[in-house]
Design a protein around this motif. Structure first.
Motif, PDB file in Angstrom:
ATOM      1  N   ASP A  80       0.925  -0.979   0.054  1.00  0.00           N
ATOM      2  CA  ASP A  80       0.019  -0.031   0.173  1.00  0.00           C
ATOM      3  C   ASP A  80       0.718   1.078   0.146  1.00  0.00           C
ATOM      4  O   ASP A  80       2.165   1.548   0.921  1.00  0.00           O
ATOM      5  CB  ASP A  80      -0.664  -0.229   1.169  1.00  0.00           C
ATOM      6  CG  ASP A  80      -2.039   1.409   1.310  1.00  0.00           C
ATOM      7  OD1 ASP A  80      -2.852   0.819   1.002  1.00  0.00           O
ATOM      8  OD2 ASP A  80      -1.148   2.660   1.394  1.00  0.00           O
ATOM      9  N   GLY A 115      -3.173   2.149  -4.309  1.00  0.00           N
ATOM     10  CA  GLY A 115      -2.580   3.713  -4.686  1.00  0.00           C
ATOM     11  C   GLY A 115      -3.361   4.218  -4.058  1.00  0.00           C
ATOM     12  O   GLY A 115      -4.799   3.759  -4.245  1.00  0.00           O
ATOM     13  N   LYS A 116      -3.167   5.109  -3.409  1.00  0.00           N
ATOM     14  CA  LYS A 116      -3.670   6.468  -2.841  1.00  0.00           C
ATOM     15  C   LYS A 116      -3.938   7.641  -3.797  1.00  0.00           C
ATOM     16  O   LYS A 116      -2.537   7.986  -3.645  1.00  0.00           O
ATOM     17  CB  LYS A 116      -3.623   6.415  -1.643  1.00  0.00           C
ATOM     18  CG  LYS A 116      -4.657   5.625  -0.562  1.00  0.00           C
ATOM     19  CD  LYS A 116      -4.463   5.862   0.663  1.00  0.00           C
ATOM     20  CE  LYS A 116      -4.302   4.420   1.692  1.00  0.00           C
ATOM     21  NZ  LYS A 116      -2.883   4.186   1.795  1.00  0.00           N
ATOM     22  N   GLY A 117      -4.954   8.394  -4.141  1.00  0.00           N
ATOM     23  CA  GLY A 117      -4.546  10.383  -3.821  1.00  0.00           C
ATOM     24  C   GLY A 117      -5.209  10.651  -3.291  1.00  0.00           C
ATOM     25  O   GLY A 117      -6.765  10.581  -2.629  1.00  0.00           O
ATOM     26  N   LEU A 165      -3.063   9.543  -9.577  1.00  0.00           N
ATOM     27  CA  LEU A 165      -2.737   7.741 -10.797  1.00  0.00           C
ATOM     28  C   LEU A 165      -1.850   7.672 -11.702  1.00  0.00           C
ATOM     29  O   LEU A 165      -0.956   6.621 -11.224  1.00  0.00           O
ATOM     30  CB  LEU A 165      -4.460   7.681 -10.845  1.00  0.00           C
ATOM     31  CG  LEU A 165      -4.157   6.526 -11.488  1.00  0.00           C
ATOM     32  CD1 LEU A 165      -3.922   5.150 -10.433  1.00  0.00           C
ATOM     33  CD2 LEU A 165      -6.002   6.197 -12.515  1.00  0.00           C
ATOM     34  N   ARG A 169       1.541   5.241 -11.126  1.00  0.00           N
ATOM     35  CA  ARG A 169       1.826   4.122 -11.837  1.00  0.00           C
ATOM     36  C   ARG A 169       3.608   4.156 -12.633  1.00  0.00           C
ATOM     37  O   ARG A 169       3.573   3.187 -12.308  1.00  0.00           O
ATOM     38  CB  ARG A 169       1.315   4.460 -13.157  1.00  0.00           C
ATOM     39  CG  ARG A 169      -0.596   3.842 -12.814  1.00  0.00           C
ATOM     40  CD  ARG A 169      -1.796   3.895 -13.328  1.00  0.00           C
ATOM     41  NE  ARG A 169      -1.647   3.495 -15.113  1.00  0.00           N
ATOM     42  CZ  ARG A 169      -1.171   4.016 -16.542  1.00  0.00           C
ATOM     43  NH1 ARG A 169      -1.484   5.180 -16.557  1.00  0.00           N
ATOM     44  NH2 ARG A 169      -0.661   3.344 -17.007  1.00  0.00           N
ATOM     45  N   LEU A 177      -2.532  -0.483 -11.475  1.00  0.00           N
ATOM     46  CA  LEU A 177      -2.628  -0.821  -9.369  1.00  0.00           C
ATOM     47  C   LEU A 177      -3.869  -2.148 -10.374  1.00  0.00           C
ATOM     48  O   LEU A 177      -5.366  -1.597 -10.544  1.00  0.00           O
ATOM     49  CB  LEU A 177      -2.918   0.536  -9.021  1.00  0.00           C
ATOM     50  CG  LEU A 177      -1.710   1.289  -9.362  1.00  0.00           C
ATOM     51  CD1 LEU A 177      -1.925   3.046  -8.233  1.00  0.00           C
ATOM     52  CD2 LEU A 177      -0.516   0.652  -8.814  1.00  0.00           C
ATOM     53  N   TYR A 180      -7.377   1.466  -6.546  1.00  0.00           N
ATOM     54  CA  TYR A 180      -6.916   3.182  -6.402  1.00  0.00           C
ATOM     55  C   TYR A 180      -7.879   3.464  -5.049  1.00  0.00           C
ATOM     56  O   TYR A 180      -9.240   3.596  -5.227  1.00  0.00           O
ATOM     57  CB  TYR A 180      -6.772   3.734  -7.726  1.00  0.00           C
ATOM     58  CG  TYR A 180      -5.999   5.022  -7.423  1.00  0.00           C
ATOM     59  CD1 TYR A 180      -4.871   5.114  -6.816  1.00  0.00           C
ATOM     60  CD2 TYR A 180      -6.767   6.161  -8.396  1.00  0.00           C
ATOM     61  CE1 TYR A 180      -4.658   6.441  -6.813  1.00  0.00           C
ATOM     62  CE2 TYR A 180      -5.854   7.577  -7.665  1.00  0.00           C
ATOM     63  CZ  TYR A 180      -5.398   7.804  -7.238  1.00  0.00           C
ATOM     64  OH  TYR A 180      -4.523   8.831  -7.029  1.00  0.00           O
ATOM     65  N   LEU A 208     -12.611   7.184 -12.452  1.00  0.00           N
ATOM     66  CA  LEU A 208     -12.295   6.221 -12.079  1.00  0.00           C
ATOM     67  C   LEU A 208     -12.557   4.860 -13.053  1.00  0.00           C
ATOM     68  O   LEU A 208     -12.130   3.968 -13.279  1.00  0.00           O
ATOM     69  CB  LEU A 208     -12.359   6.218 -10.221  1.00  0.00           C
ATOM     70  CG  LEU A 208     -10.922   6.564  -9.432  1.00  0.00           C
ATOM     71  CD1 LEU A 208     -11.816   6.859  -7.853  1.00  0.00           C
ATOM     72  CD2 LEU A 208      -9.685   6.665  -9.763  1.00  0.00           C
ATOM     73  N   LYS A 216      -5.936   0.773 -16.283  1.00  0.00           N
ATOM     74  CA  LYS A 216      -4.905   1.580 -15.387  1.00  0.00           C
ATOM     75  C   LYS A 216      -5.035   1.038 -14.010  1.00  0.00           C
ATOM     76  O   LYS A 216      -3.875   1.188 -12.848  1.00  0.00           O
ATOM     77  CB  LYS A 216      -5.157   3.146 -15.584  1.00  0.00           C
ATOM     78  CG  LYS A 216      -4.629   3.810 -17.203  1.00  0.00           C
ATOM     79  CD  LYS A 216      -4.850   5.046 -16.606  1.00  0.00           C
ATOM     80  CE  LYS A 216      -4.224   6.116 -18.018  1.00  0.00           C
ATOM     81  NZ  LYS A 216      -4.259   7.323 -17.851  1.00  0.00           N
ATOM     82  N   ILE A 217      -6.330   1.010 -13.929  1.00  0.00           N
ATOM     83  CA  ILE A 217      -6.419   0.314 -11.830  1.00  0.00           C
ATOM     84  C   ILE A 217      -7.705  -1.422 -12.400  1.00  0.00           C
ATOM     85  O   ILE A 217      -8.614  -0.951 -13.163  1.00  0.00           O
ATOM     86  CB  ILE A 217      -7.437   1.136 -11.657  1.00  0.00           C
ATOM     87  CG1 ILE A 217      -8.680   1.870 -11.566  1.00  0.00           C
ATOM     88  CG2 ILE A 217      -6.121   2.451 -11.256  1.00  0.00           C
ATOM     89  CD1 ILE A 217      -9.188   3.048 -10.785  1.00  0.00           C
ATOM     90  N   TYR A 220     -11.180   0.751  -7.300  1.00  0.00           N
ATOM     91  CA  TYR A 220     -11.764   1.422  -6.331  1.00  0.00           C
ATOM     92  C   TYR A 220     -12.415   1.466  -5.408  1.00  0.00           C
ATOM     93  O   TYR A 220     -12.977   0.916  -4.324  1.00  0.00           O
ATOM     94  CB  TYR A 220     -11.439   2.801  -7.534  1.00  0.00           C
ATOM     95  CG  TYR A 220     -12.851   2.983  -7.804  1.00  0.00           C
ATOM     96  CD1 TYR A 220     -13.722   3.894  -7.386  1.00  0.00           C
ATOM     97  CD2 TYR A 220     -13.785   2.258  -9.195  1.00  0.00           C
ATOM     98  CE1 TYR A 220     -15.362   3.805  -7.449  1.00  0.00           C
ATOM     99  CE2 TYR A 220     -14.855   2.590  -9.913  1.00  0.00           C
ATOM    100  CZ  TYR A 220     -15.508   3.490  -8.760  1.00  0.00           C
ATOM    101  OH  TYR A 220     -17.362   2.719  -8.917  1.00  0.00           O
TER     102      TYR A 220
END
Length: 381
Positions: A80, A115-117, A165, A169, A177, A180, A208, A216-217, A220
Motif C-alpha cells: 500500500d 495506491g491512493k490520491g 494515479l 503508475r 494498479l 486506487y 475512475l 490503469k486500475i 477503486y
C-alpha cells in the motif's frame, strides 16, 4: 521481466497467480494467512506493507525498497502506498522494491498493489504558502480549481487525482494498479457540506470507472480516517450504501461499478468500525461498518493497527493476557486487528527492515479463534 510499449510492467493480481503464490508458503505461514478478495478468488495475505511512515531521505528510500522486496518474497503480497506519502518519494521506493522482487522471481500476477490520491503531493517539502503552490502546480495546469481544495492540502478533482494515479503508475513501473483509493474525501465536508462533497466524488468515481476501462486500475475505493468510525449524527459520517449509490451513478445505468475497497483505522484503542452499529447492511439491517461492508461485498483493509506506534510501545492488558505466546506488544496489536472477523487485510506501516520480522512472526500464527477474540472486548469493557 516483460514490459508494455509504455515501458510499464503489464498485468495485475490474478486468481491463478495469487493461488500459486499462496501455495509456495504452505507449511511456512499459517493456513488462514491468505483469503479471497471479494468474489474474485484473488488470494490476499492477511497482512500487508504500508509505506506512509519514515523520514524524507535516501536512507529511508533504500529501507522501504528492501522491505517491499523482502515482504513480497516472504508471503506478504499486499503493498500500500500513496501519491503524497513521504512527499511523493514512497511510490518510487515501492517501485524499486517491486523490481527487486520480480528480478528474484516474483510475478506481477502474484501481488496486489494499493495506491491512493487526494492529498497534495509536495515533492519539494511542504511549501510556505500552500495556496500559492496549489495555484501554480494545480490550477495553472488545469488539474483543479480552488473550489476543489480543502484545508489547503486536499484536492477533490478528477483531473488531479488522475494525475496522481498516473504518477504512481510511473513511479512503481506498473501499467495497472490493483486498487486506487480516494484518501479521506471527508475532509471536504466541513468546508462545502456533504451534498457538494458527494457531487465531487461522483465526478471522481466517473474518472475512475474510465481508468478501469483504460486498464490503469482494476478496482477503486476510499480510504477514511473518521468517516466510517463516527456516529451517524456526526457531519463526517459516510454511509457505505451512499458510496455504492455514487459508484452506480458513475458507472452508468445497467453497468457494474468497480467500487470494492474501504480502508479505515482499526486497533485496540480505535475499535469503532467493529463495535459501533451505524451502517445499513445489504440486508436492510443496522450493523457495524465491518459487518455492513461484508454484506455489501466491500473489502475492508485496516490501517493504523499500531496506533501510530503507541501500541508497539505500550501493552494493552487484555491483549497481553489473550496472546502471551507472542513476543511483544507490536505482534499482539497486529494479531488483534488481523483476527477481527470481516477485516480482509491489515496494513502495517513500515520504514525499518527489522520491523518486518514482527509482521512475518504474526503471519506464521493462526488468527485468534472468535471466542478468544471476543473475550478481549468483554475485558476492556
Amino acid at each position: 521481466m516483460n514490459t508494455a510499449e509504455n515501458g510499464l510492467i503489464p498485468g495485475a493480481a490474478s486468481s491463478a497467480g495469487t493461488k500459486a503464490y499462496a501455495g509456495r508458503f504452505a507449511g511456512i505461514l499459517a493456513d488462514e494467512h491468505f483469503s479471497d478478495f471479494l468474489n474474485t478468488r484473488i488470494k490476499l495475505s492477511s497482512l500487508g506493507v504500508g509505506t506512509f511512515p519514515g523520514a524524507v531521505d535516501d536512507v529511508t528510500d533504500v529501507a522501504v525498497a528492501a522491505i517491499v522486496a523482502q515482504a513480497l518474497q516472504s508471503g506478504i503480497n499486499v503493498i500500500d502506498t500513496g501519491a503524497n506519502y513521504r512527499f511523493g518519494r514512497a511510490g518510487r521506493a515501492v517501485g524499486v522494491g517491486i523490481a527487486k522482487a520480480m528480478a528474484a522471481g516474483i510475478q506481477r500476477e502474484e501481488f496486489f498493489v494499493v495506491g491512493k490520491g487526494g492529498f497534495l503531493t509536495f515533492a519539494e517539502g511542504r511549501p510556505e504558502d500552500p495556496l500559492a503552490f496549489f495555484r501554480e502546480k494545480v490550477v495553472v495546469k488545469g488539474l483543479g480549481k480552488e473550489a476543489d481544495l480543502a484545508q489547503r492540502v486536499h484536492c477533490l478533482s478528477p483531473e488531479y487525482i488522475a494525475w496522481q494515479l498516473d504518477t504512481l503508475r510511473a513511479q512503481m513501473g506498473l501499467e495497472t494498479l490493483d486498487v486506487y483509493l480516494i484518501d479521506q474525501p471527508e475532509v471536504h465536508i466541513p468546508v462545502i457540506g456533504k451534498g457538494p462533497m458527494y457531487d465531487k466524488l461522483i465526478d471522481v468515481f466517473t474518472m475512475l470507472e474510465a481508468a478501469v476501462q483504460a486498464n490503469k486500475i482494476r478496482y477503486y475505493g476510499i480510504s477514511t480516517f473518521n468517516a466510517c468510525r463516527v456516529a451517524t449524527d456526526n457531519t463526517l459520517f459516510q454511509s457505505l450504501t451512499s458510496l455504492i449509490g455514487l459508484a452506480e451513478k458513475a458507472a452508468g445505468q445497467g453497468k457494474r461499478h468497480h467500487l470494492r475497497v474501504v480502508q479505515l483505522p482499526f486497533n485496540a484503542l480505535m475499535p469503532e468500525a467493529y463495535t459501533r452499529f451505524s451502517q445499513v447492511t445489504g440486508q436492510g439491517n443496522i450493523g457495524s461498518t465491518i459487518q455492513a461492508a461484508f454484506q455489501l461485498k466491500l473489502t475492508i483493509m485496516a490501517s493504523h493497527p499500531l496506533g501510530k506506534g503507541l501500541l508497539a510501545r505500550e501493552e494493552v492488558p487484555s491483549l497481553l493476557e489473550a496472546m502471551p505466546e507472542l513476543a511483544d506488544a507490536a505482534q499482539r496489536a497486529i494479531q488483534f486487528v488481523r483476527s477481527t472477523p470481516g477485516i480482509g487485510v491489515t496494513l502495517v506501516g513500515l520504514s525499518m527492515p527489522r520491523h518486518l520480522a514482527d509482521l512475518l512472526a504474526v503471519a506464521r500464527q493462526l488468527p485468534l479463534p472468535k471466542g478468544r477474540y471476543l473475550a478481549m472486548f468483554e475485558k476492556e469493557e
